[in-house]
Design a protein around this motif. Structure first.
Motif, mmCIF file in Angstrom:
data_model
loop_
_atom_site.group_PDB
_atom_site.id
_atom_site.type_symbol
_atom_site.label_atom_id
_atom_site.label_comp_id
_atom_site.label_asym_id
_atom_site.label_seq_id
_atom_site.Cartn_x
_atom_site.Cartn_y
_atom_site.Cartn_z
ATOM 1 N N SER A 15 96.217 -57.659 46.410
ATOM 2 C CA SER A 15 95.517 -58.483 47.116
ATOM 3 C C SER A 15 96.043 -58.503 48.549
ATOM 4 N N ASP A 16 95.118 -59.149 49.293
ATOM 5 C CA ASP A 16 95.310 -59.160 51.045
ATOM 6 C C ASP A 16 95.984 -57.948 51.518
ATOM 7 N N ASN A 17 95.333 -56.800 50.908
ATOM 8 C CA ASN A 17 95.967 -55.320 51.307
ATOM 9 C C ASN A 17 94.615 -54.578 52.118
ATOM 10 N N PRO A 18 94.513 -54.973 53.334
ATOM 11 C CA PRO A 18 93.335 -53.959 53.947
ATOM 12 C C PRO A 18 93.214 -52.745 54.022
ATOM 13 N N ALA A 19 94.433 -52.148 53.901
ATOM 14 C CA ALA A 19 94.421 -50.662 53.856
ATOM 15 C C ALA A 19 93.792 -50.196 52.413
ATOM 16 N N LEU A 20 94.371 -50.667 51.342
ATOM 17 C CA LEU A 20 93.887 -50.474 49.945
ATOM 18 C C LEU A 20 92.348 -50.811 49.971
ATOM 19 N N ALA A 21 91.980 -51.900 50.449
ATOM 20 C CA ALA A 21 90.385 -52.287 50.424
ATOM 21 C C ALA A 21 89.558 -51.226 51.209
ATOM 22 N N ALA A 22 90.040 -50.840 52.254
ATOM 23 C CA ALA A 22 89.274 -49.961 53.103
ATOM 24 C C ALA A 22 89.364 -48.528 52.351
ATOM 25 N N ALA A 23 90.151 -48.185 51.587
ATOM 26 C CA ALA A 23 90.425 -46.773 50.951
ATOM 27 C C ALA A 23 89.270 -46.866 49.701
ATOM 28 N N VAL A 24 89.450 -48.002 49.250
ATOM 29 C CA VAL A 24 88.482 -48.268 47.973
ATOM 30 C C VAL A 24 86.925 -48.104 48.550
ATOM 31 N N LEU A 132 99.487 -63.354 62.293
ATOM 32 C CA LEU A 132 98.141 -62.964 63.232
ATOM 33 C C LEU A 132 97.805 -61.600 63.432
ATOM 34 N N HIS A 133 96.536 -61.291 63.261
ATOM 35 C CA HIS A 133 95.979 -60.087 63.371
ATOM 36 C C HIS A 133 96.194 -59.366 64.877
ATOM 37 N N PRO A 134 96.890 -58.437 64.972
ATOM 38 C CA PRO A 134 97.111 -58.131 66.613
ATOM 39 C C PRO A 134 95.793 -58.090 67.391
ATOM 40 N N ASP A 135 94.686 -57.898 66.841
ATOM 41 C CA ASP A 135 93.334 -57.908 67.567
ATOM 42 C C ASP A 135 93.123 -59.147 68.025
ATOM 43 N N ASP A 136 93.563 -60.261 67.143
ATOM 44 C CA ASP A 136 93.197 -61.618 67.557
ATOM 45 C C ASP A 136 93.935 -62.298 68.515
ATOM 46 N N ARG A 162 93.150 -64.719 59.837
ATOM 47 C CA ARG A 162 92.099 -64.356 58.985
ATOM 48 C C ARG A 162 92.454 -64.677 57.478
ATOM 49 N N GLU A 163 91.260 -64.615 56.889
ATOM 50 C CA GLU A 163 91.391 -65.125 55.503
ATOM 51 C C GLU A 163 91.816 -63.940 54.622
ATOM 52 N N THR A 164 92.618 -64.386 53.510
ATOM 53 C CA THR A 164 93.275 -63.203 52.509
ATOM 54 C C THR A 164 92.172 -62.422 51.880
ATOM 55 N N LEU A 165 92.367 -61.450 51.412
ATOM 56 C CA LEU A 165 91.298 -60.396 50.854
ATOM 57 C C LEU A 165 91.744 -60.393 49.489
ATOM 58 N N THR A 166 90.781 -60.312 48.549
ATOM 59 C CA THR A 166 91.108 -60.379 47.335
ATOM 60 C C THR A 166 91.392 -58.882 46.780
ATOM 61 N N ARG A 254 99.982 -64.245 55.240
ATOM 62 C CA ARG A 254 98.484 -64.961 55.297
ATOM 63 C C ARG A 254 98.448 -65.758 53.968
ATOM 64 N N GLU A 255 98.975 -65.148 52.852
ATOM 65 C CA GLU A 255 98.977 -65.547 51.719
ATOM 66 C C GLU A 255 99.749 -66.955 51.607
ATOM 67 N N VAL A 256 100.951 -66.854 52.575
ATOM 68 C CA VAL A 256 101.946 -67.908 52.433
ATOM 69 C C VAL A 256 101.180 -69.100 53.277
ATOM 70 N N TYR A 257 100.540 -68.877 54.436
ATOM 71 C CA TYR A 257 99.884 -69.840 55.170
ATOM 72 C C TYR A 257 98.665 -70.512 54.314
ATOM 73 N N GLU A 258 97.879 -69.687 53.628
ATOM 74 C CA GLU A 258 96.985 -70.284 52.544
ATOM 75 C C GLU A 258 97.609 -71.350 51.900
ATOM 76 N N ALA A 259 98.667 -70.909 51.102
ATOM 77 C CA ALA A 259 99.334 -71.767 50.254
ATOM 78 C C ALA A 259 99.822 -72.989 50.641
ATOM 79 N N LEU A 260 100.334 -72.603 51.958
ATOM 80 C CA LEU A 260 100.719 -73.900 52.863
ATOM 81 C C LEU A 260 99.479 -74.987 53.213
ATOM 82 N N LYS A 261 98.490 -74.494 53.684
ATOM 83 C CA LYS A 261 97.322 -75.104 54.037
ATOM 84 C C LYS A 261 96.779 -76.001 52.631
ATOM 85 N N GLY A 262 96.750 -75.210 51.590
ATOM 86 C CA GLY A 262 96.438 -76.001 50.340
ATOM 87 C C GLY A 262 97.198 -77.284 50.065
ATOM 88 N N PHE A 263 98.600 -76.852 50.304
ATOM 89 C CA PHE A 263 99.811 -78.101 50.116
ATOM 90 C C PHE A 263 99.432 -79.117 50.932
#
Ligand SMILES: Cc1cc2nc3c(=O)[nH]c(=O)nc-3n(C[C@H](O)[C@H](O)[C@H](O)COP(=O)(O)OP(=O)(O)OC[C@H]3O[C@@H](n4cnc5c(N)ncnc54)[C@H](O)[C@@H]3O)c2cc1C
Length: 427
Positions: A15-24, A132-136, A162-166, A254-263
């Protein structure tokens, strides 16, 4: 048939792995692999093993978990030993893969690996090690401020996470790519038995990382008290303990950040929850500092023209490594590190300061010792913090000396921590 290699690095997750997501997205079949580069597992320039037993165990567990998850999707991980610029082209040739997808990293060696691979094969890099993504970022990397506060103000003014990826729903991999179970103990034979005194039990891999995330944000209100408790030396929940999983990437920032925002949505935001993000920003700051400065922070003079000590006296160094300096607060921390692969942030600051400013040794020896032992070792966080304390990094005040006795009086006033690590058997 379009095939791609997916080179897992410090992103041992689906999850939240943009390299894997792009390969797929781009290939019909993916070939997941991890490369153990002997230059990074062998000895450092001071002759110390870089990937010590604690780190080997934690990595082994992380790889086994990733492999099991890949197998659950009909795929599987292959672990190879060698220089990435040799093994990846060979595998690409044998398996008729036309490209490599991988996490883009910031530290010098990792970037050298990327450049070398890219000379042989199309390499599609996806940065995913930072919050933070370096492009942002609101500036190009060469304009990264030298001082953390300036960095923080700039990024907070244009905040974007950025939002996390499934995880991909399916992975198509040739059956004979990873036919049998991984023989990880042959590749990473390190052994490390748990010590009953350790602050908590750390197990590598996604399952344990997710369990830690759930425990920290769902179990209690520890995040609300984080700012007051984070300097504690003992106590599993007094700081997040996310760093080992963040370092191997079985959790993303980003997953830590999302969990923190949920908290925060459930229990409210306060200074404590803000401070967790503040610390994740320190992590990002060191990552981007390395991206900007290349190899500079591995040199004795770091980012400065200073000439810090070049003294590499083995006798004094050994007393520090073994927790025999005679300074109880430092010795307790060094014994904890040796016995568990972990040390608190307060302990790390003091141990580093002592080696540099009291023992007068070359700061890079200390950084190498930490690199060998810390289960959360990350080149940017480790070498960046060491350089900071040595006064050759990002510290606007030109280095930090902590008085160990004052620090013990403040953070261990009744000596509980020192007693904790003075008793029992050491290995
Ligand atoms: C000499 C020295 C060496 C260090 N080496 C490493 C290292 O190899 N790997 C590593 O992850 N951290 C390193 N740190 C930073 C820090 O000590 C650890 O990140 C922290 O102790 C991990 O515990 P935690 O997860 O409970 O942190 P928390 O206090 O809960 O902080 C949350 C997260 O913020 C990040 N963070 C916190 N403090 C820092 C910091 N000073 N620098 C960078 N990131 C930070 C970590 O990812 C951490 O998990 C080092 C610090 C010093 C002084």
């Amino acid at each position: 048939m379009k095939r791609a290699l997916v080179w897992f690095r410090n992103d041992l997750r689906l999850s939240d792995n943009p390299a894997l997501a792009a390969a797929v997205r781009h290939a019909e079949e993916v070939l997941p692999l991890f490369v153990l580069d002997p230059r990074q597992t062998g000895a450092c320039s001071f002759g110390l093993e870089r990937l010590g037993p604690w780190r080997q165990v934690f990595l082994r567990e992380g790889l086994a978990d990733l492999d099991a998850r890949l197998r659950g999707m009909g795929s599987g991980l292959r672990v190879v030993v060698g220089h990435p610029d040799r093994v990846l082209p060979e595998l690409a040739h044998t398996w008729e893969a036309s490209a490599v997808y991988a996490q883009g990293l910031n530290a010098w060696e990792e970037r050298q690996q990327e450049e070398a691979v890219a000379r042989h094969l199309p390499l599609d890099l996806h940065p995913s090690h930072t919050l933070l993504h370096p492009d942002d970022l609101p500036f190009p990397i060469h304009k990264l401020p030298r001082v953390f506060t300036a960095f923080r103000h700039k990024v907070e003014a244009r905040w974007q996470v950025r939002e996390t990826l499934t995880a991909p729903e399916a992975l198509a991999t040739p059956d004979d790519w990873a036919p049998g179970p991984l023989q990880l103990t042959e590749l990473l034979p390190g052994e490390a038995s748990t010590d009953p005194r350790q602050v908590m039990s750390f197990r590598g891999g996604r399952a344990a990382g997710l369990e830690r995330l759930r425990h920290y944000f769902q179990g209690h209100d520890a995040p609300l008290r984080y700012k007051e408790t984070r300097n504690a030396l003992l106590g599993a929940d007094l700081s997040s303990k996310f760093s080992p999983w963040l370092a191997q990437g079985s959790l993303s920032a980003r997953e830590v950040y999302e969990a923190l925002k949920g908290f925060e949505e459930r229990l409210g935001a306060n200074e404590g929850t803000y401070w967790l993000v503040f610390e994740l920003l320190w992590r990002d700051f060191f990552q981007f500092t390395f991206a900007k400065h290349g190899p500079a922070l591995f040199l004795r003079k770091g980012l400065t023209d200073a000439l810090p000590s070049s003294d590499q006296d083995q006798g004094r160094f050994q007393t520090w490594c073994e927790g025999r300096t005679g300074e109880p607060f430092i010795d307790a921390n060094m014994r904890e590190l040796a016995a568990t692969g972990w040390m608190s942030n307060r302990g790390r600051q003091n141990a580093a300061s002592f080696l540099i400013h009291d023992l007068g040794l070359d700061w890079r020896m200390g950084a190498c010792w930490f690199e060998r032992l810390l289960i959360d070792h990350d080149p940017c966080s480790n070498w960046g913090n060491w350089a900071y304390i040595a006064g050759v990094g990002n510290d606007p005040r030109g280095g930090r000396r902590f008085d160990p006795q004052d620090q013990a009086a403040r953070y261990d006033p009744d000596g509980t921590y020192v007693r904790h690590w003075s008793s029992g058997e050491d290995r």
